[in-house]
Write an enzyme that holds these catalytic residues in place. Structure first.
Site, PDB file in Angstrom:
ATOM      1  CG  LEU A  15      61.288  68.055  -4.343  1.00 28.25           C
ATOM      2  CD1 LEU A  15      61.470  68.185  -5.851  1.00 28.25           C
ATOM      3  CD2 LEU A  15      62.096  69.115  -3.624  1.00 28.25           C
ATOM      4  N   GLY A  16      57.036  68.285  -2.165  1.00 30.35           N
ATOM      5  CA  GLY A  16      55.810  69.040  -1.947  1.00 30.35           C
ATOM      6  C   GLY A  16      54.882  69.066  -3.139  1.00 30.35           C
ATOM      7  CE  LYS A  17      54.926  63.850  -6.619  1.00 27.21           C
ATOM      8  NZ  LYS A  17      55.912  63.489  -5.578  1.00 27.21           N
ATOM      9  N   GLY A  18      52.122  67.488  -3.405  1.00 29.39           N
ATOM     10  CA  GLY A  18      50.760  67.610  -2.897  1.00 29.39           C
ATOM     11  C   GLY A  18      50.391  69.042  -2.593  1.00 29.39           C
ATOM     12  CE  LYS A 186      77.206  73.644  -9.113  1.00 27.85           C
ATOM     13  NZ  LYS A 186      78.096  74.060 -10.230  1.00 27.85           N
ATOM     14  CB  CYS A 380      40.433  58.152  17.781  1.00 29.23           C
ATOM     15  SG  CYS A 380      40.084  56.515  17.080  1.00 29.23           S
ATOM     16  CG  HIS A 515      40.111  60.643  13.512  1.00 29.71           C
ATOM     17  ND1 HIS A 515      41.380  60.692  14.057  1.00 29.71           N
ATOM     18  CD2 HIS A 515      39.688  59.356  13.654  1.00 29.71           C
ATOM     19  CE1 HIS A 515      41.716  59.489  14.506  1.00 29.71           C
ATOM     20  NE2 HIS A 515      40.705  58.663  14.272  1.00 29.71           N
ATOM     21  CD  GLU A 517      42.178  64.306  13.450  1.00 25.66           C
ATOM     22  OE1 GLU A 517      42.731  63.187  13.443  1.00 25.66           O
ATOM     23  OE2 GLU A 517      41.249  64.594  14.241  1.00 25.66           O
TER      24      GLU A 517
END
Length: 543
Positions: A15-18, A186, A380, A515, A517
């Site tokens: 759901l996107g808790k992070g 709902k 990498c 890395h 990113e």
């Protein structure tokens, strides 16, 4: 003394808790508070380092070498605060620590049980070293009702009772599904989710309701009534066009105000949202667009490259352009000509990966970029494949390969048997364990003066970047490759480990062993990604 915010999830996973935790942390930070974010993962793995990208997604690496959940990447990108190994724990790690103590006799013969030993270990992790922060946000992985999550829910229930009144709250993220045939949202799934939480002694203080449309007042009232929360604490978490709009949306919905009210804190001031507004303005109104091909092994699971796609987005923000991503499975190029797939793109990025599958396809992607003067960014494994391509097609080393794929007469890439970590020398062998045995975390690299990569870093001659690899380009081939134009422009301080390669006569062709990113932020795009996207913009104008 820090206050604690526990974020739980219900109804469905993913759901996107992070993101919710990161956005709330960013909002509190923008009000002048110091925040810390932690992730509690109920799975039994020690860490996600050896988990399949298809099951877990990206492994996010911290400066201190921890292999952690990808949500820590969200935490860093939204708050700018570097995460550490002390910000992520798993059930596996907790059990390992407890069993190690039991074998040593630390428990003096006591019977080891989930309560109190496991729950106490979880509590110690949550409460440790938080004096410097105003708020500690703890996200509990999974959903309420998961068997493996029960010790974590019990631990956070106990913590609220242990702390002084008003020092901890619960935020429950849930789903409000829309049923087209009924024409309404709902609330029953959320009611059942909260019922499950209350059955284990946790009463949510705030409901954060994921939905694709406005929550009618009547439904909001119903949720407040049956879930035993204030109506104002039923917060609408509407879907947004990009993740960096989440803090704006949550602030507009009143989440940060409601959190402070739950703690009985008068707001210091309105949050400073200017930087978020600027970023979202650039995202929504780009001055152009480019297409970047990501030639990878796990493109069927976008979360496997979460930080990568976000870093490219940051590069777009820096250049005021929209970055369109074309995901290509590298195995395709092993049987087909890459040209039809790559002729339309403005840049090619080959990311990290492990194993032989798809490797030849990545080599062909690097060859296409080199021969067609298309901007190329190898990260990498992507750098290693670019070096093998140069060895085969420029230096005439036809048997060039990596020992990762088996024995080879020309080991252009080989297993690192030892390297320095601080003042200690670490050693590895082919027979060793896979978990936790890579070169992990932040390491320095020395850049050649006058190189393109030094220019990208603003003239810097020394940088620090995060690594996650156990194979390395063989420096024995350095001179032969440089004779054919592949410059080794970045090396470890001792000159043993190649960190960066580039072509001087190419518009933009850079391979890095690290890395980058993992250190990119929306407010501070990583210079390599900003430069790569800029090169793609130039290339798009030449087509």
């Amino acid at each position: 003394m820090a206050r604690y915010i526990f974020i739980t999830g219900g109804v469905v996973s993913s759901l996107g808790k992070g993101l919710a935790s990161a956005a709330l942390g960013a909002l509190l930070q923008s009000r002048g508070y110091k925040v810390r974010l932690r992730k509690l993962d109920p799975y039994l793995n020690l860490d996600p380092g050896t988990m399949s990208p298809y099951q877990h997604g990206e492994v996010f690496v911290t400066d201190d070498g921890a292999e952690t959940d990808l949500d820590l990447g969200h935490y860093e990108r939204f708050t700018g605060r570097p995460a550490t190994k002390a910000d992520n724990i798993t059930t596996g790690r907790i059990y390992q620590d407890i069993l190690t103590k039991e074998r040593r006799g630390d428990y003096l013969g006591a019977t080891i049980q989930v309560i109190p030993h496991v729950t106490n270990a979880i509590k110690e992790f949550i409460l440790d070293s938080n004096d410097a922060y105003d708020f500690v946000l703890c996200e509990i992985g999974g959903t309420v009702g998961d068997i493996e999550g029960l010790p974590f829910f019990e631990a956070i229930r106990q913590i609220k009772n242990d702390l002084p009144r008003g020092e901890a709250i619960y935020v429950h993220l849930t789903l409000l599904p829309y049923i087209p045939s009924a024409g309404e949202l709902k609330t029953k799934p959320t009611q059942h989710s909260v019922k499950e939480l209350r059955s284990i002694g946790i009463q949510p203080d705030i409901l954060l309701c994921r939905t694709d449309r406005e929550i009618p007042k009547e439904e909001r009232r119903k949720l407040g009534l049956f879930c035993n929360v204030r109506e104002s604490a039923v917060i609408e978490a509407r879907d947004v066009d990009n993740i960096y709009a989440v803090p704006e949306a949550y602030h507009a919905a009143g989440l940060d105000d409601e959190v402070l009210a739950a703690f009985g804190i008068a707001p210091k001031a309105e949050p400073d949202m200017i930087s978020w507004n600027v970023i979202n303005e650039r995202i929504r109104n780009p001055e152009g667009q480019v297409t970047i091909a990501i030639v990878g092994k796990y493109t069927g699971m976008k979360d496997a490259y979460k930080s990568l796609s976000e870093a490219l987005s940051h590069g777009g923000i820096a250049n005021k352009v929209k970055v369109n991503l074309d995901w290509i499975e590298s195995e395709v190029f092993e049987n087909e000509d890459p040209a039809p797939f790559l002729e339309h793109v403005n840049g090619i990025l080959v990311p990290g990966g492990f194993g032989q599958r798809g490797a030849e396809g990545k080599i062909r992607a690097a060859q296409f970029a080199r021969e067609r003067n298309v901007p190329y960014f190898g990260i990498c494994f992507g750098m290693q494949m670019a070096v093998i391509e140069a060895a085969r097609n420029l230096a005439g080393i036809a048997a060039a390969n990596s020992t990762e794929f088996g024995p080879t007469k020309e080991p252009l890439v080989g297993l690192m048997t030892e390297w320095l970590r601080g003042n200690e020398r670490e050693q590895r062998s082919h027979a060793g364990d896979l978990g936790g045995t890579m070169r992990l975390g932040a390491y320095p690299a020395m850049l050649q003066r006058g190189s393109r990569v030094s220019e990208v870093y603003g003239g810097a001659l020394e940088i620090s970047e995060r690594h996650r690899h156990r194979y390395e380009v063989n420096t024995a081939y350095k001179d032969r490759l440089e004779q054919h134009g592949l410059r080794f422009s970045g090396l470890s301080p001792d000159g043993v480990l190649p960190e960066i390669v580039e072509y001087e006569d190419h518009p933009w062709f850079i391979g890095v062993q690290f890395h980058p990113e993992l250190k990119s932020r929306p407010f501070e795009p990583h210079p390599l990604f900003a430069s790569f996207v800029q090169a793609a913009v130039v290339q798009s104008r030449l087509v």
